[in-house]
Write a protein that holds these residues in place. Structure first.
Motif, PDB file in Angstrom:
ATOM      1  N   THR A  71       0.860  -1.185   0.000  1.00 37.42           N
ATOM      2  CA  THR A  71       0.000   0.000   0.000  1.00 37.42           C
ATOM      3  C   THR A  71       0.902   1.243   0.000  1.00 37.42           C
ATOM      4  O   THR A  71       2.082   1.143  -0.312  1.00 37.42           O
ATOM      5  CB  THR A  71      -0.964  -0.037   1.213  1.00 37.42           C
ATOM      6  OG1 THR A  71      -1.771   1.130   1.189  1.00 37.42           O
ATOM      7  CG2 THR A  71      -0.230  -0.136   2.539  1.00 37.42           C
ATOM      8  N   TYR A  72       0.327   2.409   0.332  1.00 39.64           N
ATOM      9  CA  TYR A  72       1.117   3.650   0.391  1.00 39.64           C
ATOM     10  C   TYR A  72       0.989   4.248   1.784  1.00 39.64           C
ATOM     11  O   TYR A  72      -0.090   4.187   2.392  1.00 39.64           O
ATOM     12  CB  TYR A  72       0.574   4.681  -0.613  1.00 39.64           C
ATOM     13  CG  TYR A  72       1.048   4.443  -2.030  1.00 39.64           C
ATOM     14  CD1 TYR A  72       2.088   5.190  -2.576  1.00 39.64           C
ATOM     15  CD2 TYR A  72       0.462   3.456  -2.815  1.00 39.64           C
ATOM     16  CE1 TYR A  72       2.538   4.965  -3.876  1.00 39.64           C
ATOM     17  CE2 TYR A  72       0.900   3.217  -4.117  1.00 39.64           C
ATOM     18  CZ  TYR A  72       1.949   3.977  -4.641  1.00 39.64           C
ATOM     19  OH  TYR A  72       2.388   3.742  -5.917  1.00 39.64           O
ATOM     20  N   SER A  73       2.055   4.850   2.275  1.00 40.31           N
ATOM     21  CA  SER A  73       1.936   5.565   3.542  1.00 40.31           C
ATOM     22  C   SER A  73       0.847   6.625   3.374  1.00 40.31           C
ATOM     23  O   SER A  73       0.704   7.232   2.308  1.00 40.31           O
ATOM     24  CB  SER A  73       3.273   6.190   3.949  1.00 40.31           C
ATOM     25  OG  SER A  73       3.745   7.060   2.949  1.00 40.31           O
ATOM     26  N   SER A  74       0.088   6.847   4.440  1.00 38.49           N
ATOM     27  CA  SER A  74      -1.172   7.593   4.267  1.00 38.49           C
ATOM     28  C   SER A  74      -1.011   9.111   4.254  1.00 38.49           C
ATOM     29  O   SER A  74      -1.903   9.822   3.810  1.00 38.49           O
ATOM     30  CB  SER A  74      -2.173   7.181   5.356  1.00 38.49           C
ATOM     31  OG  SER A  74      -1.631   7.390   6.634  1.00 38.49           O
ATOM     32  N   ASP A  75       0.116   9.634   4.725  1.00 36.72           N
ATOM     33  CA  ASP A  75       0.361  11.074   4.580  1.00 36.72           C
ATOM     34  C   ASP A  75       1.127  11.321   3.293  1.00 36.72           C
ATOM     35  O   ASP A  75       2.124  10.645   3.016  1.00 36.72           O
ATOM     36  CB  ASP A  75       1.218  11.599   5.751  1.00 36.72           C
ATOM     37  CG  ASP A  75       0.375  12.166   6.888  1.00 36.72           C
ATOM     38  OD1 ASP A  75      -0.633  12.850   6.587  1.00 36.72           O
ATOM     39  OD2 ASP A  75       0.722  11.928   8.052  1.00 36.72           O
ATOM     40  N   ASP A  76       0.674  12.313   2.529  1.00 34.83           N
ATOM     41  CA  ASP A  76       1.463  12.731   1.372  1.00 34.83           C
ATOM     42  C   ASP A  76       2.220  14.005   1.742  1.00 34.83           C
ATOM     43  O   ASP A  76       2.247  14.414   2.910  1.00 34.83           O
ATOM     44  CB  ASP A  76       0.576  12.898   0.132  1.00 34.83           C
ATOM     45  CG  ASP A  76      -0.494  13.973   0.327  1.00 34.83           C
ATOM     46  OD1 ASP A  76      -0.395  14.776   1.290  1.00 34.83           O
ATOM     47  OD2 ASP A  76      -1.444  14.014  -0.479  1.00 34.83           O
ATOM     48  N   PHE A  77       2.825  14.654   0.750  1.00 40.11           N
ATOM     49  CA  PHE A  77       3.644  15.829   1.086  1.00 40.11           C
ATOM     50  C   PHE A  77       2.802  16.993   1.598  1.00 40.11           C
ATOM     51  O   PHE A  77       3.288  17.804   2.381  1.00 40.11           O
ATOM     52  CB  PHE A  77       4.507  16.233  -0.126  1.00 40.11           C
ATOM     53  CG  PHE A  77       5.781  15.440  -0.183  1.00 40.11           C
ATOM     54  CD1 PHE A  77       6.944  15.912   0.395  1.00 40.11           C
ATOM     55  CD2 PHE A  77       5.793  14.174  -0.758  1.00 40.11           C
ATOM     56  CE1 PHE A  77       8.114  15.155   0.389  1.00 40.11           C
ATOM     57  CE2 PHE A  77       6.949  13.411  -0.771  1.00 40.11           C
ATOM     58  CZ  PHE A  77       8.116  13.902  -0.195  1.00 40.11           C
TER      59      PHE A  77
END
Ligand code: URP
Ligand code: ZN
Ligand code: ZN
Length: 461
Positions: A71-77
């Motif tokens: 999956t992707y870490s849930s915070d983006d930049f």
């Protein structure tokens, strides 16, 4: 735009004194007594009576919008840097990833795309190296020149990031010559893999087995091993997310031999323990990260390491996953995405556990949360201090402001907080990013996309 911060106490890694600070545009213009009479017309005045004025925090270890564990870490930049600012951190250094079979440049381009137009505060990149042929070695030189002078390699995660000792050694030799710095995730991945397979085969599948299959001795072993490689290569080395007293002992012994080794730890290893894996239901999954949390008592060695200088920095390894994403590992702890949130809490947890608890002073706090990272990673003195000419990344910090941490009120994009219900003392009231007031107490005043990529300087040779 001129801002006067008056009546505060300026805190740097070396000094503590009462003074006003004048910001002009993006920079600190003047520091002195009674600047109101000398500053001319100002656009904003902030009264910092009873508060500290310190450099914005620098977190040199984040994973924003990172593909990991299916999956992707849930915070983006955007969400990550905004939450960071609420917590007093005004610059992050995130890890770009070399794609499998691809170039470093391709990985870097991917991360520029993730951050540009989204980051709310300034940011830089390290580069994760997975493959290293002659072309990649030459790319390392180019990246150092382009402001990305640090590289991370892993002795963990077989089949994903694990590299062998030969690759690490080659990268160390190259960085010795090109002014780069190698950062290493130290755990013995192949041995851990065997322990994991054995645990799953036995039916030991719950989150607590994540820690039990990653013993501290295997972090100590890998730390000692890569330090030996750095010693033979004649290169400096940076050990990321030190969790175990065994690893810290290796760093201390190496320092005594004169090796140029620096280490970072993280709030989770200072403030949490294996007891968290025993929380009811599947809640132990919230704390599945690598290295794992360690036995209660281990944290005392890390606090002492920070006080004595064996550890230079507190970073977060911020890599949040939602509870739904953590459920990918229900019935098999090895499938739980590794990582946890920390960006927003870092400064308050370190102030509360470090300064308020009497472990170290204000100067050391500034050093471990900002200045040391700026110096190690080529941002100093642009960032990491309060001085005329430096970026006005500033935090007005109330040493007594209490926060009760909760997923209901934090600003990170994740539906749990590892410190739920915990009260910390010490928090920002005003946060400036290159002269712009971005946070005033609970109000967000910043702009999405205002953050700029920071070209970092190569190590002085
Ligand atoms: O569990 C962790 N630490 N996740 C992020 C990747 C890493 O190892 O730094
Ligand atoms: Zn790591
Ligand atoms: Zn990490």
């Amino acid at each position: 735009m001129k801002t006067l911060i008056k009546n505060g106490t300026v805190a740097t890694a070396s000094d503590l004194y009462k003074a006003d600070v004048l910001i002009e545009g993006e920079k600190v213009a003047l520091i002195g007594q009674d600047l109101a009479s000398r500053a001319g017309a100002v656009d904003r005045t902030v009264d910092a009576t009873g508060k500290l004025v310190m450099p914005g925090g620098i977190d040199p270890h984040t994973h924003l919008d990172m593909p990991f564990g299916g999956t992707y870490s849930s915070d983006d930049f955007e969400t990550g840097t905004r939450a960071a600012a609420f917590g007093g951190t005004t610059c992050v250094i995130d890890f770009a990833i070399q794609p499998s079979g691809g170039s470093l440049r391709a990985g870097l381009d991917d991360w520029h795309k993730k951050a540009e137009g989204k980051a709310c505060t300034d940011y830089g990149f390290h580069m994760i190296v997975r493959e290293l042929g002659p072309e990649t070695l030459a790319e390392m030189d180019a990246l150092v020149k382009d402001g990305v002078p640090s590289f991370k390699v892993f002795t963990a995660y077989p089949g994903v990031f694990l590299v062998d000792d030969g690759l690490i050694f080659k990268a160390l030799q190259r960085s010795r010559d090109n002014g780069g710095l190698i950062a290493v995730h130290c755990e013995n991945g192949p041995v851990i893999d065997i322990l994991v397979q054995q645990a799953i085969a036995r039916g030991d599948t719950s989150p607590r087995w994540h820690a039990l299959t990653r013993p501290p001795r295997l972090e100590g072993e890998a730390t000692g091993r890569v330090i030996a490689l750095a010693e033979v290569a004649g290169a400096p080395i940076y050990i990321v997310h030190v969790s175990a007293a065994e690893a810290l002992a290796e760093i201390r012994r190496a320092k005594e031999r004169g090796v140029g080794v620096t280490g970072e730890t993280c709030p989770q290893y200072l403030c949490l323990s294996t007891e968290n894996y025993e929380e009811p239901g599947f809640d132990g999954a919230k704390y599945v990260m690598s290295p794992p949390l360690r036995e209660k008592g281990n944290e005392q060695a890390l606090w002492a390491g920070l006080k004595l200088g064996d550890l230079s920095t507190v970073a977060t390894d911020h890599c949040p996953f939602t509870l739904k994403e953590k459920e990918l590992g229900k019935g098999n702890f090895a499938k739980i995405p590794n990582g946890a949130p920390g960006l927003e809490m870092r400064m308050s947890l370190v102030w509360d556990g470090g300064v308020k608890a009497g472990r170290f002073d204000v100067n050391r706090f500034v050093e471990v949360t900002s200045t040391a990272a700026a110096k190690t990673f080529g941002l100093y003195p642009k960032k990491g201090t309060v001085a005329p000419g430096s970026d006005a990344d500033l935090v007005v910090f109330d040493p007594d402001k209490e926060i009760r941490w909760s997923a209901k009120s934090h600003h990170m994009r994740v539906d749990y907080n590892p410190y739920e219900g915990r009260v910390t003392r010490g928090a920002p009231t005003h946060v400036f990013s290159r002269g712009q007031l971005v946070v005033e107490n609970d109000k967000w005043l910043g702009k999405t996309g205002a953050g700029r990529f920071q070209k970092r300087a190569a190590r002085q040779r």
